[in-house]
Design an enzyme around this catalytic site. Structure first.
Site, mmCIF file in Angstrom:
data_model
loop_
_atom_site.group_PDB
_atom_site.id
_atom_site.type_symbol
_atom_site.label_atom_id
_atom_site.label_comp_id
_atom_site.label_asym_id
_atom_site.label_seq_id
_atom_site.Cartn_x
_atom_site.Cartn_y
_atom_site.Cartn_z
ATOM 1 N N TYR A 1 0.895 -1.163 -0.036
ATOM 2 C CA TYR A 1 0.070 -0.063 -0.121
ATOM 3 C C TYR A 1 0.842 1.293 0.005
ATOM 4 C CZ TYR A 1 -5.119 -1.043 0.301
ATOM 5 O OH TYR A 1 -6.273 -1.082 -0.245
ATOM 6 N N THR B 1 -4.160 7.103 -21.408
ATOM 7 C CA THR B 1 -3.973 6.030 -20.661
ATOM 8 C C THR B 1 -2.593 5.471 -21.041
ATOM 9 O OG1 THR B 1 -4.869 4.950 -22.770
ATOM 10 C CG2 THR B 1 -6.347 5.105 -21.058
ATOM 11 N N GLU C 1 -0.809 4.795 -0.303
ATOM 12 C CA GLU C 1 -1.502 6.169 -0.581
ATOM 13 C C GLU C 1 -0.610 7.063 -0.551
ATOM 14 O OE1 GLU C 1 -5.107 5.318 1.443
ATOM 15 O OE2 GLU C 1 -5.575 3.429 -0.084
ATOM 16 N N ARG D 1 -1.711 -1.760 -18.661
ATOM 17 C CA ARG D 1 -3.022 -0.888 -18.405
ATOM 18 C C ARG D 1 -2.965 0.178 -17.314
ATOM 19 N NH1 ARG D 1 -6.286 -3.659 -21.696
ATOM 20 N NH2 ARG D 1 -7.957 -2.317 -21.169
ATOM 21 N N ASP E 1 -7.548 14.715 -23.737
ATOM 22 C CA ASP E 1 -7.477 13.198 -23.411
ATOM 23 C C ASP E 1 -6.937 12.672 -24.504
ATOM 24 O OD1 ASP E 1 -8.056 10.563 -23.250
ATOM 25 O OD2 ASP E 1 -10.130 11.012 -22.641
ATOM 26 N N LYS F 1 -2.579 1.998 -24.847
ATOM 27 C CA LYS F 1 -3.106 2.014 -26.273
ATOM 28 C C LYS F 1 -1.777 2.071 -27.234
ATOM 29 C CE LYS F 1 -7.651 3.242 -25.254
ATOM 30 N NZ LYS F 1 -7.659 3.775 -23.681
HETATM 31 N N1 DSN Z 1 -12.055 1.474 -24.425
HETATM 32 C C1 DSN Z 1 -11.230 2.596 -25.082
HETATM 33 C C2 DSN Z 1 -11.330 2.420 -26.468
HETATM 34 O O1 DSN Z 1 -11.638 1.178 -27.026
HETATM 35 O O2 DSN Z 1 -11.111 3.551 -27.073
HETATM 36 C C3 DSN Z 1 -11.613 3.954 -24.553
HETATM 37 O O3 DSN Z 1 -12.329 4.021 -23.387
#
Ligand code: DSN
Length: 489
Positions: A75, A281, A77, A290, A252, A284
């Site tokens: 942990y 994120t 925090e 993730r 974003d 991607k």
């Molecule tokens: N789930 C992601 C996507 O596929 O674009 C975004 O939330």
């Protein structure tokens, strides 16, 4: 390791890694064999299908390995050096390294690497903005200087005022995301939200219309960014609009962070150079574990660091460690080459589809996304096309298109992205072949009629043998670009 094929390892390493994974799966299998088996099967499935979901990728083995450690048990925090638990010195190290790489890679003043996902990153960003800006009208009545000083009763009163806070973002059917102020997500309840769309003729973002909406609605936040828009955004123009109306500009970049890190999106297209707050994120196009991340200017650094415990659970040390490893990979020239190939391949895929008669939203792409209008092109709903492609070993996802005649559930579009197969080493020729396979599968698919004789929106039939034929051809293509070759379980 060649970065264009992050999925590759040399034979000696492959042998060691195979033996390590085999041992791990044996240990897992002794406790729950179904999980060990599903893990083996997942690798096999990913090896033998065309992964075209625009938000997916293949993380490198160093990134995957970093996620599976005992940092998961700690942990931590709080923030670096200011934890609510003792013994966080090693978490401090990995969080600092990840934040340092993120700041340097993206040229950001400040990086907060704790968010567990993109939704968490956006929630953290919204609270950061509210914390920073909402104190002005009337916080003195609570005897508070900032929202962080408020009591629970104060929060109850303040919560009712969130509807007075306004945000604008790209509409869902134009390619925006649920977390940009839409009702199924908390952002749609925290803010009074209006959407900007795209030009009905061209499908491109209309900056004049964004400015008009901003002038009329006077939002606190302008959210830019997308998850299904196949074109680049001029963030310098979005900055001008935000400045004109005194709004905070939040971007974003979850989908295209790899293209920013890889210096494909520079100048006016670099969100970090223009926005106050940038969320992303890490899994991607950035090809990490993730997770999520928030980059801010110095102005917002103190507020964003309160993300945990304000809106986030305890930071995941093993994931922050893997973010550090992935960001170290993304600093290399090899990653920049990879990012450029994502965009080049996306264009090749678009050309391959269009020359075979497929209608694409905006008639092309200049990022990693192709958005196919499968309703105009094949008379199929997105759901039918997605399923028929899956039967054929082609993994995609259905997606709304602007003014979608089939609504948000069935949709008329299929979204396709190039980051994952580019990681396996595909180039323009392979993506042309992918276009051919997609067209072969969809041309052979017809909507099934319902019991009442109407054209169905979910069911479909594929001409005999075509799904298998496409699947075999996809597998043959994939065989030239193996995933983690030599890794034998
Ligand atoms: N789930 C992601 C996507 O596929 O674009 C975004 O939330």
């Amino acid at each position: 390791m060649s970065e264009s094929t992050a999925a590759h390892i040399d034979p000696e390493t492959a042998q060691k890694v195979s033996s390590a994974y085999r041992s791990m799966l044996d240990i897992i299998g002794e406790v729950e064999p179904r999980v060990a088996q599903a893990t083996r099967q997942e690798l096999d499935d990913q090896r033998h299908s065309l992964k075209l979901i625009a938000s997916e990728n293949y993380a490198s083995l160093p990134v995957l390995a970093t996620m599976g450690t005992w940092f998961s048990d700690k942990y931590a925090e709080g923030t670096i050096g200011h934890r609510f638990y003792a013994g966080c010195q090693n978490v401090d190290t990995v969080e600092s390294v990840a934040a340092e790489h993120a700041r340097e890679l993206f040229g950001a003043d400040h990086a907060y690497v704790q968010p567990h996902s993109g939704i968490d990153a956006n929630l953290t960003a919204y609270w950061t903005i509210l914390s920073h800006h909402v104190e002005t009208p009337g916080l003195e009545e609570f005897g508070a200087r900032t929202v962080n000083d408020l009591t629970q009763d104060d929060w109850d009163t303040l919560r009712r005022r969130f509807n007075d806070q306004r945000a604008i973002g790209m509409s869902l059917d134009a390619g925006g995301h649920l977390t940009h102020g839409f009702r199924p997500n908390i952002s749609g309840k925290m803010f009074d939200q209006r959407s900007y769309g795209t030009d009905p003729e061209t499908g491109y973002l209309d900056y004049g219309k964004v400015a008009e909406l901003a002038r009329e609605f006077k939002p606190l936040v302008i959210v830019a960014g997308y998850s299904a828009y196949p074109r680049r955004v001029n963030f310098a123009k979005m900055r001008e609009i935000a400045d004109e109306v005194g709004a905070v500009l939040m971007v974003d970049m979850a989908h295209f962070a790899g293209l920013v890190a890889g210096k494909v999106f520079t100048g006016d297209e670099d969100p970090v150079a223009h926005a106050d707050i940038v969320t992303t994120t890490t899994h991607k196009s950035l090809r990490g574990p993730r997770g999520g991340m928030v980059l801010t200017t110095n102005e917002y650094a103190g507020d964003v660091d309160r993300g945990c415990p304000m809106v986030l659970g305890g930071p995941l040390g093993h994931i922050m460690a893997a973010k550090a490893v992935a960001l170290a990979e993304a600093r290399t020239q090899a990653f920049r080459d990879y990012a450029q190939r994502i965009a080049d391949n996306s264009k090749a895929l678009a050309e391959g589809l269009m020359k075979r008669g497929v209608k694409l939203v905006t008639d092309g792409t200049d990022n990693h996304i192709n958005l196919l209008d499968v309703f105009s092109s094949f008379g199929l709903t997105g759901r039918q096309a997605e399923s028929a492609l899956l039967d054929s070993g082609v993994v995609t996802n259905r997606n709304s298109i602007p003014a979608d005649p089939n609504g948000a559930w069935y949709t008329s579009g299929v979204r396709i992205g190039t980051p994952a197969l580019t990681s396996r080493g595909f180039g323009p020729d392979e993506f042309d072949r992918v276009a051919e396979l997609i067209v072969t599968a969809l041309s052979a698919t017809t909507p099934a009629t319902t019991a009442s004789g109407k054209r169905g929106k979910a069911k479909y039939t594929i001409a005999d043998g075509v799904a298998q034929q496409v699947h075999d051809a996809a597998d043959e293509l994939l065989g030239n670009f193996p995933l983690y070759p030599g890794l034998e379980l």
